[in-house]
Design a protein around this motif. Structure first.
Motif, PDB file in Angstrom:
ATOM      1  N   ASN A   1       0.873  -1.179   0.000  1.00 14.06           N
ATOM      2  CA  ASN A   1       0.000   0.000   0.000  1.00 14.06           C
ATOM      3  C   ASN A   1       0.910   1.229   0.000  1.00 14.06           C
ATOM      4  O   ASN A   1       1.277   1.750   1.047  1.00 14.06           O
ATOM      5  N   ARG A   2       1.267   1.648  -1.192  1.00 13.94           N
ATOM      6  CA  ARG A   2       2.278   2.701  -1.316  1.00 13.94           C
ATOM      7  C   ARG A   2       1.811   4.029  -0.737  1.00 13.94           C
ATOM      8  O   ARG A   2       2.588   4.760  -0.143  1.00 13.94           O
ATOM      9  N   ARG A   3       0.534   4.345  -0.938  1.00 13.84           N
ATOM     10  CA  ARG A   3       0.053   5.632  -0.418  1.00 13.84           C
ATOM     11  C   ARG A   3       0.171   5.687   1.092  1.00 13.84           C
ATOM     12  O   ARG A   3       0.641   6.679   1.655  1.00 13.84           O
ATOM     13  N   ARG A   4      -0.248   4.617   1.754  1.00  7.10           N
ATOM     14  CA  ARG A   4      -0.173   4.593   3.219  1.00  7.10           C
ATOM     15  C   ARG A   4       1.278   4.623   3.682  1.00  7.10           C
ATOM     16  O   ARG A   4       1.626   5.317   4.649  1.00  7.10           O
ATOM     17  N   ALA A   5       2.136   3.874   2.995  1.00  6.68           N
ATOM     18  CA  ALA A   5       3.548   3.849   3.375  1.00  6.68           C
ATOM     19  C   ALA A   5       4.205   5.220   3.166  1.00  6.68           C
ATOM     20  O   ALA A   5       5.011   5.673   3.989  1.00  6.68           O
ATOM     21  N   LEU A   6       3.854   5.903   2.088  1.00  3.74           N
ATOM     22  CA  LEU A   6       4.422   7.229   1.835  1.00  3.74           C
ATOM     23  C   LEU A   6       3.970   8.242   2.867  1.00  3.74           C
ATOM     24  O   LEU A   6       4.744   9.105   3.298  1.00  3.74           O
ATOM     25  N   VAL A   7       2.683   8.148   3.274  1.00  2.00           N
ATOM     26  CA  VAL A   7       2.189   9.058   4.310  1.00  2.00           C
ATOM     27  C   VAL A   7       2.945   8.831   5.619  1.00  2.00           C
ATOM     28  O   VAL A   7       3.340   9.780   6.306  1.00  2.00           O
ATOM     29  N   ALA A   8       3.141   7.572   5.970  1.00  2.14           N
ATOM     30  CA  ALA A   8       3.872   7.261   7.196  1.00  2.14           C
ATOM     31  C   ALA A   8       5.323   7.738   7.105  1.00  2.14           C
ATOM     32  O   ALA A   8       5.866   8.311   8.047  1.00  2.14           O
ATOM     33  N   LEU A   9       5.949   7.481   5.940  1.00  2.00           N
ATOM     34  CA  LEU A   9       7.328   7.926   5.740  1.00  2.00           C
ATOM     35  C   LEU A   9       7.428   9.443   5.806  1.00  2.00           C
ATOM     36  O   LEU A   9       8.369   9.998   6.397  1.00  2.00           O
ATOM     37  N   LEU A  10       6.451  10.135   5.215  1.00  6.62           N
ATOM     38  CA  LEU A  10       6.442  11.593   5.249  1.00  6.62           C
ATOM     39  C   LEU A  10       6.280  12.109   6.671  1.00  6.62           C
ATOM     40  O   LEU A  10       6.897  13.109   7.053  1.00  6.62           O
ATOM     41  N   THR A  11       5.456  11.412   7.475  1.00  9.56           N
ATOM     42  CA  THR A  11       5.262  11.831   8.872  1.00  9.56           C
ATOM     43  C   THR A  11       6.571  11.778   9.645  1.00  9.56           C
ATOM     44  O   THR A  11       6.924  12.717  10.372  1.00  9.56           O
ATOM     45  N   VAL A  12       7.294  10.680   9.486  1.00  9.43           N
ATOM     46  CA  VAL A  12       8.584  10.547  10.186  1.00  9.43           C
ATOM     47  C   VAL A  12       9.588  11.574   9.673  1.00  9.43           C
ATOM     48  O   VAL A  12      10.325  12.197  10.451  1.00  9.43           O
ATOM     49  N   THR A  13       9.610  11.766   8.369  1.00  4.50           N
ATOM     50  CA  THR A  13      10.553  12.725   7.773  1.00  4.50           C
ATOM     51  C   THR A  13      10.286  14.148   8.258  1.00  4.50           C
ATOM     52  O   THR A  13      11.216  14.871   8.652  1.00  4.50           O
ATOM     53  N   VAL A  14       9.014  14.541   8.231  1.00  2.00           N
ATOM     54  CA  VAL A  14       8.658  15.889   8.692  1.00  2.00           C
ATOM     55  C   VAL A  14       8.951  16.043  10.175  1.00  2.00           C
ATOM     56  O   VAL A  14       9.435  17.092  10.628  1.00  2.00           O
ATOM     57  N   GLY A  15       8.673  14.990  10.952  1.00  2.57           N
ATOM     58  CA  GLY A  15       8.958  15.059  12.383  1.00  2.57           C
ATOM     59  C   GLY A  15      10.434  15.248  12.660  1.00  2.57           C
ATOM     60  O   GLY A  15      10.819  16.098  13.470  1.00  2.57           O
ATOM     61  N   ALA A  16      11.278  14.472  11.983  1.00  2.00           N
ATOM     62  CA  ALA A  16      12.726  14.604  12.184  1.00  2.00           C
ATOM     63  C   ALA A  16      13.217  15.971  11.710  1.00  2.00           C
ATOM     64  O   ALA A  16      14.043  16.609  12.375  1.00  2.00           O
ATOM     65  N   SER A  17      12.719  16.435  10.558  1.00  6.45           N
ATOM     66  CA  SER A  17      13.119  17.760  10.058  1.00  6.45           C
ATOM     67  C   SER A  17      12.708  18.862  11.022  1.00  6.45           C
ATOM     68  O   SER A  17      13.469  19.806  11.273  1.00  6.45           O
ATOM     69  N   SER A  18      11.508  18.762  11.574  1.00  4.51           N
ATOM     70  CA  SER A  18      11.032  19.771  12.532  1.00  4.51           C
ATOM     71  C   SER A  18      11.902  19.805  13.768  1.00  4.51           C
ATOM     72  O   SER A  18      12.202  20.887  14.309  1.00  4.51           O
ATOM     73  N   LEU A  19      12.327  18.634  14.226  1.00  8.13           N
ATOM     74  CA  LEU A  19      13.205  18.584  15.392  1.00  8.13           C
ATOM     75  C   LEU A  19      14.546  19.237  15.095  1.00  8.13           C
ATOM     76  O   LEU A  19      15.093  19.964  15.933  1.00  8.13           O
TER      77      LEU A  19
END
Length: 407
Positions: A14-32
């Motif tokens: 499920n690429r869409r779900r995986a990309l959303v999850a990956l984006l969440t982690v990426t944005v979280g790390a970038s924000s930190l």
């Protein structure tokens, strides 16, 4: 390696779900990275401005000066030059040792008389030491023997003086008498502390000694090449010059930087709260995504269990999916966060005047190894932990109920 490839393939179903999850982690790390980097820049800027405008890295003084020096300034004088000072200044890693003489009294201009706190300084040495002291009108002190002064902007406003005006300085001498000198105002300065600017002035050390009728100073300010090594040099000087033998004490800058220490404590707590919030967002998002994966693959899990796969193996396979998301998202977050930090720092962050100051400043983002490590660990560990519950849930499914999903 095989398990890693299987986990990656399962996430790609499920690429869409995986990309959303990956984006969440990426944005979280970038924000930190961005948030922590900005806070670290504030700490660094405050630290350096405190050192370069008032305290130096290490202050050398007589024992008891900090406690009783204001009440009896003449009992804690140091020679302006001595073998101990020369030994300190010749230590590798020490940029310079500057003398300071603190003077308190009254300053008058016309009919206005107010209290002042002054530093008698060597102008040539202070040009290197007081880099954070900014002259906003006129010029800085240039000659140690000149009869001239520079005033804090708040004190200049109170006295209603501008460069080229003349002021009279009045203080009490060691014998209890009164002495006064006249000086020409050559400049007006601002520091990082408005309260200091409201009552402070600076004058050449010869004029300060003439006003107090002394030939000594109160402190030697030691300026180092590397702030991070302050404690190393502090220990070295204390070992080399024991207080009992030389009657010298060495005080690090942070021991007197009360405002800086309280600001660091406050902002550090706020940053911890922000880390907790971002970690919770990442954990909830990843956990929700992996739970959906478990529900969709319930029949597959039942088949694997029926074929003899151990429940620990099922738990391991789903936990690997969280590990893959965490590793990929945290790594991408550091890359994007660092890139954005460099871009934002190049442009600058216009900031309003903080409490106690009249002027704003341009902020930056200071990305250090510690900032990157903390951002990576929070993003990676929270993602990994978020995957444990769905993995455990998948491993505990009853075989019969799981197989029914295939019907």
């Amino acid at each position: 390696m095989v398990d890693l490839l299987i986990a990656t393939r399962n996430l790609a179903r499920n690429r869409r779900r995986a990309l959303v999850a990956l984006l969440t982690v990426t944005v979280g790390a970038s924000s930190l990275v961005l948030a922590d980097g900005f806070i670290q820049w504030i700490f660094w800027a405050m630290r350096e401005s405190t050192i370069e405008s008032q305290l130096g890295h290490i202050q050398v003084m007589r024992p008891g000066y900090l406690k009783a020096g204001a009440a009896d300034p003449y009992a804690y004088l140091l020679p302006e030059s001595s073998p101990q000072r020369e030994a300190i200044e010749s230590t590798p890693g020490v940029k310079m040792v500057a003398p300071r003489l603190v003077v308190t009294g009254l300053v008058s201009h016309g009919e206005t008389t107010v209290a002042f706190v002054a530093d008698g300084i060597d102008p040539k040495q202070e040009a290197k030491l007081s880099k954070s002291l900014r002259i906003v009108e006129g010029r800085n002190l240039a000659d140690a023997a000149a009869k001239e002064v520079i005033l804090g902007r708040g004190l200049a406003r109170t006295l209603n003086v501008r460069p080229d005006a003349r002021v009279a300085l009045l203080t009490t001498t060691a014998g209890g008498g009164i002495n006064a000198v006249e000086g020409k105002v050559v400049g007006i300065f601002v520091s990082t502390n408005q309260a200091y600017d409201d009552s402070a002035l600076r004058l050449p050390i010869d004029l300060a000694q003439s006003l107090m009728r002394v030939s000594d100073v109160h402190t030697w300010l030691v300026l180092l090449e590397d702030t991070e090594r302050t404690d190393d040099y502090l220990a070295r000087f204390r070992t080399r010059f024991p207080a009992g033998e030389n009657k010298l004490v060495f005080v690090p800058w942070y021991q007197q930087a009360d405002f800086y220490n309280k600001t660091v404590a406050l902002f550090s707590q706020q940053m911890n709260v922000l880390r907790l919030i971002i970690g919770c967002i990442i954990a909830l998002s990843i956990s929700n995504m992996l739970v959906m994966n478990v529900l969709e693959r319930t029949g597959e899990i039942g088949t694997l269990l029926a074929l003899g796969f151990k429940r620990k193996k099922i738990l391991y396979l789903f936990a690997i999916e969280g590990l893959v998301l965490g590793l990929a998202g945290a790594s991408l977050g550091l890359v994007f966060g660092y890139g954005l930090a460099e871009l934002i720092s190049a442009i600058g962050i216009p900031m309003p005047p903080p409490p106690g100051m009249e002027e704003g400043y341009t902020g930056e983002i200071r990305v250090t190894l510690g900032v990157l490590m903390i951002a990576f660990l929070i993003a990676f560990v929270t993602t990994l932990l978020a995957g444990l519950y769905p993995a455990w849930k998948a491993s505990r499914l009853p075989i019969v109920d799981a197989l029914r999903h295939n019907i």
